[in-house]
Design a protein around this motif. Structure first.
Motif, mmCIF file in Angstrom:
data_model
loop_
_atom_site.group_PDB
_atom_site.id
_atom_site.type_symbol
_atom_site.label_atom_id
_atom_site.label_comp_id
_atom_site.label_asym_id
_atom_site.label_seq_id
_atom_site.Cartn_x
_atom_site.Cartn_y
_atom_site.Cartn_z
ATOM 1 N N THR A 9 0.853 -1.186 0.000
ATOM 2 C CA THR A 9 0.000 0.000 0.000
ATOM 3 C C THR A 9 0.885 1.230 0.000
ATOM 4 N N ALA A 10 0.527 2.190 -0.823
ATOM 5 C CA ALA A 10 1.299 3.431 -0.876
ATOM 6 C C ALA A 10 1.162 4.184 0.438
ATOM 7 N N ILE A 11 2.220 4.866 0.829
ATOM 8 C CA ILE A 11 2.213 5.675 2.045
ATOM 9 C C ILE A 11 2.458 7.119 1.639
ATOM 10 N N ILE A 12 1.576 8.005 2.085
ATOM 11 C CA ILE A 12 1.709 9.437 1.796
ATOM 12 C C ILE A 12 2.234 10.112 3.052
ATOM 13 N N HIS A 13 3.345 10.821 2.909
ATOM 14 C CA HIS A 13 4.002 11.435 4.066
ATOM 15 C C HIS A 13 3.134 12.528 4.680
ATOM 16 N N ARG A 14 2.591 13.408 3.892
ATOM 17 C CA ARG A 14 1.645 14.468 4.260
ATOM 18 C C ARG A 14 2.278 15.667 4.982
ATOM 19 N N ASP A 15 3.575 15.648 5.231
ATOM 20 C CA ASP A 15 4.203 16.817 5.863
ATOM 21 C C ASP A 15 5.628 16.989 5.344
ATOM 22 N N VAL A 16 5.757 16.992 4.018
ATOM 23 C CA VAL A 16 7.069 17.151 3.388
ATOM 24 C C VAL A 16 7.491 18.614 3.480
ATOM 25 N N LYS A 17 8.614 18.869 4.113
ATOM 26 C CA LYS A 17 9.161 20.223 4.223
ATOM 27 C C LYS A 17 10.626 20.111 4.618
ATOM 28 N N THR A 18 11.335 21.225 4.551
ATOM 29 C CA THR A 18 12.780 21.179 4.763
ATOM 30 C C THR A 18 13.155 20.866 6.209
ATOM 31 N N THR A 19 12.259 21.079 7.156
ATOM 32 C CA THR A 19 12.576 20.709 8.544
ATOM 33 C C THR A 19 12.368 19.225 8.792
ATOM 34 N N ASN A 20 11.701 18.533 7.875
ATOM 35 C CA ASN A 20 11.513 17.086 8.001
ATOM 36 C C ASN A 20 12.451 16.305 7.089
ATOM 37 N N ILE A 21 13.425 16.978 6.499
ATOM 38 C CA ILE A 21 14.503 16.314 5.764
ATOM 39 C C ILE A 21 15.762 16.484 6.606
ATOM 40 N N LEU A 22 16.228 15.399 7.202
ATOM 41 C CA LEU A 22 17.361 15.453 8.115
ATOM 42 C C LEU A 22 18.627 14.945 7.427
ATOM 43 N N LEU A 23 19.761 15.419 7.920
ATOM 44 C CA LEU A 23 21.060 15.095 7.318
ATOM 45 C C LEU A 23 21.943 14.402 8.334
ATOM 46 N N ASP A 24 22.533 13.261 7.933
ATOM 47 C CA ASP A 24 23.407 12.536 8.855
ATOM 48 C C ASP A 24 24.829 13.102 8.794
#
Length: 848
Positions: free
Chosen positions: A621-636
């Motif tokens: 089943t496809a999963i929709i994130h629903r809150d894509v934004k630059t604060t939810n893209i983290l960098l290791d």
């Protein structure tokens, strides 16, 4: 300067031009075809100070259909402002007033209530319902609290207007006076401007019914019905100003006020436009604050906000430019009244339609100066109306319609079926719990947990629990593991307390709606991010459950991994891998961190796109994130991008194209189609990602209300420059001269496609990914960037000295457009095995 002014105000003028073109012809007075005024319970007609005459109860009996006991209560000594409140009609069963409609169209309905003291009834304790036209709920189980006047505006399309009072023997209905009066057609036009998306034209406003919540004569005194052609009351705005010192009132002689061609005093009398509030000095040298009015609104209804303006402060044209904010969002930017009205002291109004997701309490309406060199630093408002609009079940009070349907759930007809299903489910659940009880762990009493309600039924089985031996995952303290469900490691509260130094405030690395995020160090030295939720928050429980459910079935290099959780003592704690370099936004603006190069930005966007592509296509089943934004893209530590925060994510069932759900997400990234239809699709994530792409390119926030109107919304502003072929003029200054033009063109093309108005016109995340990889290939083929990742700071920054970035394509060749036509399943297979020995041979290959 002339060109600048034209660009600045052309859109504002276009937004309001439709209103000017469709406003009816001017008319200074109005004689209502229907004018029913009834003083209920009175034995004689009543004349009010404004010279309106209310007929007696006996004279109005022709309108009343009632088979109960005749009850009238009178208190001539009551301390009330008008005589119509000294008598009332009481109904101990259903009663209906029916009025013949001479001319269909808009009608005011005003109901007057005052619980008169009497020996038989305690009217202040009654609860009754009032329904208009058999379908429109005006009041639902209402208890008048003191003196009240409820005012409604409805578009009557039949020959009769009925008002049904639903009273009972033990809780009668009552009413002191009734007004049913025709209103002119111009009072509500069919179109309005939306608050979101800003300026979008909303049609069909005449199909709704309205209830007056607030009507204010801003900067002036209260105006009674005798001074308004339509019998309206305009209250003073004084008690709504927050703080009062931020504003000062000004006024002129009402006869100076003029109206636009097609305008009319029927919209608002000249007295309203002759007074206003403007910015107070507040002892500031350079005024830069808003004048604010604060209100309480029910968040479950839409509203029409009507703003009245008349420039009575300027000495010449084109001096006054200001912004208008509603609910904290910009509604009108760079408003220049003189460019609309071509004069001073000319009345003008502007309607804004506000949907429930945009309502908050307290609710603010604000005006403030334009952040621009031209004009004077001032702002003005003359009048304000806030009208509640009926909800989806045609109610203006509460969630239930006249037929018992609920705006948020099933109606009466399905209650029995739902109740039976719930009972059956409860018995089934008890049976499953009985099985679990037999298999409960030995130390079950030591835990005060709600996990059994959140996790799958077999989560408490013996097979679900690991031994208490030390494993490679950590200490003996972690006795429980949810390995069979992928939920990761169960960590005790004491263990996490130690890891975060007793929840030391200095360990907080993030704050969100769910709760604080702490940096923790486990006993084996592993750094983790510990998200501790608020156990009292119902929303927190939902997000906690969603994150557990989603991350239990998600494993991908570009998704933040869940290490474990804790739900001991009603706690809601999630433990993730620690992302050394934090959110992407911090490396773009606001934190003064070293500049990220264009190539690194491309690699980060590619990583995030891979994570989203996996969400959309990597499971049954496809999963929709629903809150894509630059604060939810983290960098290791290697600046590898990973998607995070799945608290709002949704599953899309097999074969389904969308999920119908309440609108949630972050303003500025929200898909307009999802907002309008409340239908969530994977293309909603694509739209949000398009905003992220522009944020990465321009290094500014998605929404910035401090900027001029045309620049507030990044997506809208950047696309205007893209269509002009001038997008390179607004990019991050640190990137100027360091981007291969072909690479940027391909990147901008991908962003533009993501931001298509309709989801069907947007690409899939797989398509976006391929375009970004191609943009990276084009960049590699161009001249190497100067300054690396330090933005020309000499390479001595932490970013420049960090470990090399992971290969952009997971140790596989960059795909060309020809290769991009591969089946997504084949690409996914490469994703799933990236980094293994099998594909190591591709590590040193370059794309064609």
């Amino acid at each position: 300067m002339a060109i600048l002014l034209f660009l600045l105000f052309s859109r504002t003028i276009a937004t309001v031009s439709a209103f000017i073109a469709t406003t009816p012809a001017k008319s200074d007075s109005f004689t209502p075809p229907d004018n029913y005024l009834i003083d209920c319970g009175s034995s004689s007609q009543t004349t009010l100070p404004d010279r309106r005459i209310f007929s007696s109860d006996s004279a109005s009996s022709q309108y009343l259909q009632y088979h109960g006991r005749e009850i009238a209560v009178v208190d001539l000594s009551a301390d009330v402002p008008l005589p119509i409140y000294k008598s009332a009609k009481v109904f101990n069963c259903e009663a209906t007033y029916s009025f013949r409609v001479t001319k269909t169209g808009w009608h005011w309905v005003r109901l007057h209530f005052f619980p008169i003291g009497n020996n038989e009834f305690k009217l202040q304790e009654t609860k009754f319902t009032v329904v208009a036209m058999d379908t429109l709920v005006l009041l639902h189980k209402h208890s008048p609290n003191g003196l009240e006047m409820q005012e409604y505006l409805m578009n009557v399309t039949s020959e009769r207007l009925n008002l049904r009072f639903c009273g009972k023997k033990d809780s009668p209905a009552f009413v002191n006076a009734i007004e049913v009066v025709s209103a002119p057609d111009m009072v509500i036009t069919d179109s309005s401007s939306a608050l979101f998306p800003v300026g979008k034209k909303i049609e069909g406003m005449t199909k709704y019914s309205y209830q007056k919540m607030y009507r204010l004569n801003v900067g002036g005194v209260t105006i009674g019905p005798g001074n308004d052609t339509l019998g309206r009351t305009w209250n003073s705005d004084e008690k709504f100003l927050k703080p009062p010192s931020a504003a000062k009132n000004i006024s002129i002689t009402p006869n100076v006020v003029t109206y636009l061609e097609g305008g009319s005093p029927l919209i608002a009398p000249p007295t309203v436009y002759a007074s206003a509030m403007v910015m107070g000095t507040s002892n500031t040298i350079a005024p830069n604050f808003n004048v604010t009015w604060q209100f309480d609104l029910d968040k479950s209804f839409p509203y029409l906000i009507r703003l009245h303006f008349c420039d009575i402060v300027s000495k010449a044209l084109n001096e006054l430019y200001f912004n208008v904010y509603i609910g904290g969002k910009i509604a009108v930017s760079a408003l220049d009244l003189s460019s609309i009205t071509n004069g001073l002291s000319v009345a003008y109004y502007h309607d804004v339609f506000v949907e429930p997701p945009m309502i908050s309490n307290p609710f603010f309406v604000q005006v403030g100066p334009l952040n621009a060199p031209m004009g004077t630093k001032n702002a003005i408002l003359n009048g304000l109306e806030i009208l509640r609009i009926n909800n989806s079940v045609n109610s203006l009070d509460g969630e239930f319609g006249a037929d018992g349907r609920s705006a948020t759930g099933p109606g009466r007809g399905t209650v029995a079926a739902v109740g039976f299903a719930m009972m059956f489910g409860a018995f089934a659940g008890l049976g499953a719990m009985a099985v679990k009880w037999q298999k409960r762990p030995q130390d079950w009493q030591k835990k005060n947990s709600f996990s059994s309600w959140l996790l799958p039924l077999h989560a408490g089985d013996a097979s679900f629990l690991a031994s208490s031996k030390r494993t490679s995952l950590g200490s003996k303290k972690s006795a429980f593991y949810a390995s069979t469900q992928g939920l990761g490691r169960y960590l005790s509260f004491a263990e996490l307390q130690d890891a975060t130094k007793n929840w030391d405030s200095n360990s907080v690395i993030g704050i969100g709606g769910f709760g604080n995020v702490y940096l923790g160090v486990l006993e084996d030295g592993t750094k983790v991010a510990v998200k501790r939720g608020n156990p009292q928050s119902e929303q927190g429980i939902n997000e906690f459950q969603t994150e557990l459910q989603m991350l239990s079935k998600l494993r991908h290099r570009h998704l933040v991994s869940l290490i474990g959780y804790c739900d001991e003592n009603s706690e809601m704690i999630l433990v993730y891998e620690f992302m050394e370099h934090g959110p992407l936004r911090d490396h773009l603006y606001g934190k003064n961190l070293p500049t990220v190069s264009w190539k690194q930005r491309l690699e980060i966007c590619i990583g995030a796109a891979r994570g989203l592509h996996y969400l959309h296509t990597g499971s049954a089943t496809a999963i929709i994130h629903r809150d894509v934004k630059t604060t939810n893209i983290l960098l290791d530590e290697n600046f590898t991008a990973k998607m995070a925060d799945f608290g709002l994510s949704k599953d899309v069932g097999m074969g389904e194209a969308h999920v119908s759900t309440a609108v949630k997400g972050s303003f500025g990234y929200l898909d307009p189609e999802y907002f309008r239809k409340q239908q969530l699709t994977d293309k909603s994530d694509v739209y949000s990602f398009g905003v992220v792409l522009l944020e990465v390119l321009c290094a500014r926030s998605a929404i910035d209300p401090t900027l001029p109107r045309e620049q507030v919304n990044l997506a809208e502003w950047a696309m205007q420059w893209k269509r002009k072929g001038l997008l390179d003029k607004i990019i991050d200054p640190n990137l100027v001269g360091k981007i291969n033009p072909e690479s940027m063109n391909k990147y901008a093309e991908a962003a533009e496609k993501c931001l298509a108005e309709y989801g069907v016109d947007r690409p899939t995340m797989g398509d976006v990914l391929w375009n970004l990889e191609y943009a990276l290939q084009l960049q590699d083929q161009g001249k190497p960037e100067e300054g690396g990742g330090s933005g020309g700071s000499g390479g001595g920054s932490a970013l420049a000295n960090a470990a090399p970035l992971a290969p952009a394509i997971d140790n596989r060749p960059v795909m060309t457009p020809a290769q991009a036509s591969q089946n997504p399943a084949e690409v996914q297979a490469i994703e799933d095995h990236s980094g293994t020995a099998m594909f190591a041979q591709y590590g040193n290959l370059n794309g064609r």
